[in-house]
Design a protein around this motif. Structure first.
Motif, mmCIF file in Angstrom:
data_model
loop_
_atom_site.group_PDB
_atom_site.id
_atom_site.type_symbol
_atom_site.label_atom_id
_atom_site.label_comp_id
_atom_site.label_asym_id
_atom_site.label_seq_id
_atom_site.Cartn_x
_atom_site.Cartn_y
_atom_site.Cartn_z
ATOM 1 N N THR A 183 0.665 -1.301 -0.005
ATOM 2 C CA THR A 183 -0.026 -0.005 -0.038
ATOM 3 C C THR A 183 1.210 1.403 -0.203
ATOM 4 O O THR A 183 0.697 2.316 -0.670
ATOM 5 N N ALA A 184 2.096 1.430 0.924
ATOM 6 C CA ALA A 184 2.593 2.262 0.896
ATOM 7 C C ALA A 184 3.795 2.573 -0.416
ATOM 8 O O ALA A 184 4.027 3.751 -0.839
ATOM 9 N N ALA A 185 4.062 1.199 -0.943
ATOM 10 C CA ALA A 185 4.780 1.223 -2.165
ATOM 11 C C ALA A 185 3.913 2.244 -3.308
ATOM 12 O O ALA A 185 4.372 2.987 -3.992
ATOM 13 N N GLU A 186 2.714 1.589 -3.462
ATOM 14 C CA GLU A 186 1.677 2.221 -4.344
ATOM 15 C C GLU A 186 1.591 3.849 -4.441
ATOM 16 O O GLU A 186 1.502 4.441 -5.263
ATOM 17 N N ALA A 187 1.248 3.869 -3.035
ATOM 18 C CA ALA A 187 0.892 5.350 -2.685
ATOM 19 C C ALA A 187 2.186 6.411 -3.161
ATOM 20 O O ALA A 187 2.036 7.447 -3.646
ATOM 21 N N GLU A 188 3.286 5.923 -2.793
ATOM 22 C CA GLU A 188 4.553 6.636 -3.039
ATOM 23 C C GLU A 188 5.015 6.820 -4.730
ATOM 24 O O GLU A 188 5.267 7.661 -5.250
ATOM 25 N N ALA A 189 4.581 5.585 -5.144
ATOM 26 C CA ALA A 189 4.622 5.734 -6.731
ATOM 27 C C ALA A 189 3.673 6.805 -7.511
ATOM 28 O O ALA A 189 3.960 7.583 -8.294
ATOM 29 N N ARG A 190 2.397 6.815 -6.794
ATOM 30 C CA ARG A 190 1.629 8.125 -7.364
ATOM 31 C C ARG A 190 1.969 9.137 -6.656
ATOM 32 O O ARG A 190 1.979 10.146 -7.506
ATOM 33 N N GLU A 207 3.502 -1.656 -11.572
ATOM 34 C CA GLU A 207 4.239 -1.156 -12.906
ATOM 35 C C GLU A 207 3.891 0.296 -13.105
ATOM 36 O O GLU A 207 2.866 0.507 -12.888
ATOM 37 N N ALA A 208 4.886 1.072 -13.614
ATOM 38 C CA ALA A 208 4.514 2.616 -13.429
ATOM 39 C C ALA A 208 5.412 2.989 -14.840
ATOM 40 O O ALA A 208 6.272 2.483 -15.172
ATOM 41 N N THR A 209 4.939 4.346 -15.230
ATOM 42 C CA THR A 209 5.745 4.859 -16.269
ATOM 43 C C THR A 209 5.973 6.346 -15.979
ATOM 44 O O THR A 209 5.111 7.182 -15.728
ATOM 45 N N MET A 258 13.278 5.043 -3.128
ATOM 46 C CA MET A 258 13.489 4.266 -2.115
ATOM 47 C C MET A 258 13.540 5.103 -0.824
ATOM 48 O O MET A 258 13.052 4.694 0.394
ATOM 49 N N THR A 259 14.272 6.134 -0.813
ATOM 50 C CA THR A 259 14.426 7.122 0.133
ATOM 51 C C THR A 259 12.985 7.591 0.936
ATOM 52 O O THR A 259 12.738 7.607 2.143
ATOM 53 N N ALA A 260 12.197 7.992 -0.263
ATOM 54 C CA ALA A 260 10.846 8.553 0.070
ATOM 55 C C ALA A 260 9.995 7.306 0.794
ATOM 56 O O ALA A 260 9.209 7.589 1.736
ATOM 57 N N LEU A 261 10.100 6.133 0.411
ATOM 58 C CA LEU A 261 9.333 5.074 0.682
ATOM 59 C C LEU A 261 9.698 4.720 2.064
ATOM 60 O O LEU A 261 8.857 4.391 2.809
ATOM 61 N N SER A 262 11.117 4.551 2.182
ATOM 62 C CA SER A 262 11.676 4.446 3.629
ATOM 63 C C SER A 262 11.140 5.229 4.695
ATOM 64 O O SER A 262 10.565 4.818 5.675
ATOM 65 N N GLY A 263 10.917 6.622 4.511
ATOM 66 C CA GLY A 263 10.435 7.535 5.239
ATOM 67 C C GLY A 263 8.854 7.402 5.538
ATOM 68 O O GLY A 263 8.328 7.478 6.518
ATOM 69 N N ARG A 264 8.224 7.010 4.246
ATOM 70 C CA ARG A 264 6.627 6.752 4.442
ATOM 71 C C ARG A 264 6.407 5.489 5.457
ATOM 72 O O ARG A 264 5.398 5.464 6.156
ATOM 73 N N LEU A 265 7.070 4.578 5.348
ATOM 74 C CA LEU A 265 6.910 3.217 6.167
ATOM 75 C C LEU A 265 7.382 3.439 7.554
ATOM 76 O O LEU A 265 6.912 2.968 8.589
#
Length: 267
Positions: A183-190, A207-209, A258-265
């Motif tokens: 959930t966090a990974a998808e939110a950060e991708a968006r 998957e994203a572009t 990855m840095t942003a996702l780590s902070g989000r988690l």
């Protein structure tokens, strides 16, 4: 007459940024191909235009300072500074790219990288995008890496070249449950502003572009969330559709994500 020359030099120099912006935005809005916009208009003609504007501005500056009254020298000086700054930026980019390997596909896990779906690969094929190679493939065995300029990379795999260039790219291990990590990974991708192509919580694949602002170049991203020893393990891959070298853009994208996702988690 000297003032006229200075004004002409200034107008020509001011048109230089317009030339580069139009060349880039023309690619973004599909007015012409990236090979024309980047390869011809910028790489081939850009330096020539900079040199021409620089010479005209230099002549104008000398002419306005040669004798009194010294009018127009400020305009001539500004006209000189614009292409000079352009050459400075080109030198900076060249210097930054000197140590960057000519690859366009990087991942946090070369032994077991995220795999793009057949649907996304079909899109890449339809756009005649860069082929996606195995990270275990010898780099100089790939069609795009033939010739003496790639001799220093002989004997190294695509994965080895990437690992040596970007040792900071690693699997993100988190104590969060796989479902929460997904959930966090998808939110950060968006949050990164990417276009989500697919997000399957069952397989843990996203998957994203990503698209660049000026040229509209598209890079494909695959994020994989799997159960870890005590939580979840997150890997990522980023691959350019065009261009032999990405100038480090894919690695920078992975590191930032990855840095942003780590902070989000951690929140």
């Amino acid at each position: 007459m000297r003032l006229l020359i200075a004004r002409i030099a200034l107008v020509l120099s001011l048109l230089l940024p317009v030339w580069f912006m139009v060349a880039a935005l023309g690619v973004k809005f599909d007015l012409w191909s990236w090979r024309l916009g980047l390869g011809v208009l910028i790489i081939q003609w850009g330096p020539r235009l900079l040199i021409g504007a620089l010479v005209i501005a230099l002549v104008a500056l000398v002419a306005t300072l040669a004798k009194s009254p010294r009018t127009g020298w400020r305009a001539a000086l500004i006209a000189l500074l614009i292409p000079a700054l352009g050459f400075g930026y080109l030198a900076y980019v060249r210097g930054q790219s000197a140590d960057i390997p000519p690859i366009h596909d990087v991942t946090t896990n070369v032994e077991d990288p995220p795999i793009y779906s057949e649907a996304l690969m079909a899109v890449r094929t339809a756009e005649d995008a860069n082929p996606v190679a195995e990270f275990s493939a010898q780099l100089t065995s790939l069609p795009a890496y033939q010739g003496p300029r790639f001799a220093p990379l002989a004997g190294k795999s695509l994965g080895q070249v990437g690992e040596e260039a970007y040792p900071e790219l690693e699997t993100l291990v988190t104590a969060a449950a796989p479902a929460d990590a997904f959930t966090a990974a998808e939110a950060e991708a968006r949050a990164q502003g990417w276009t989500i192509v697919s997000a399957d919580a069952g397989t843990g694949m996203i998957e994203a572009t990503a698209e660049t602002f000026w040229f509209g170049f598209k890079d494909d991203v695959a994020i994989r969330v799997r159960p870890g020893e005590a939580g979840a393990a997150i890997d990522m891959r980023s691959t350019s559709r065009v261009g032999l070298s990405d100038l480090g853009a894919n690695a920078a994208r992975i590191e930032a994500y990855m840095t942003a996702l780590s902070g989000r988690l951690a929140d």
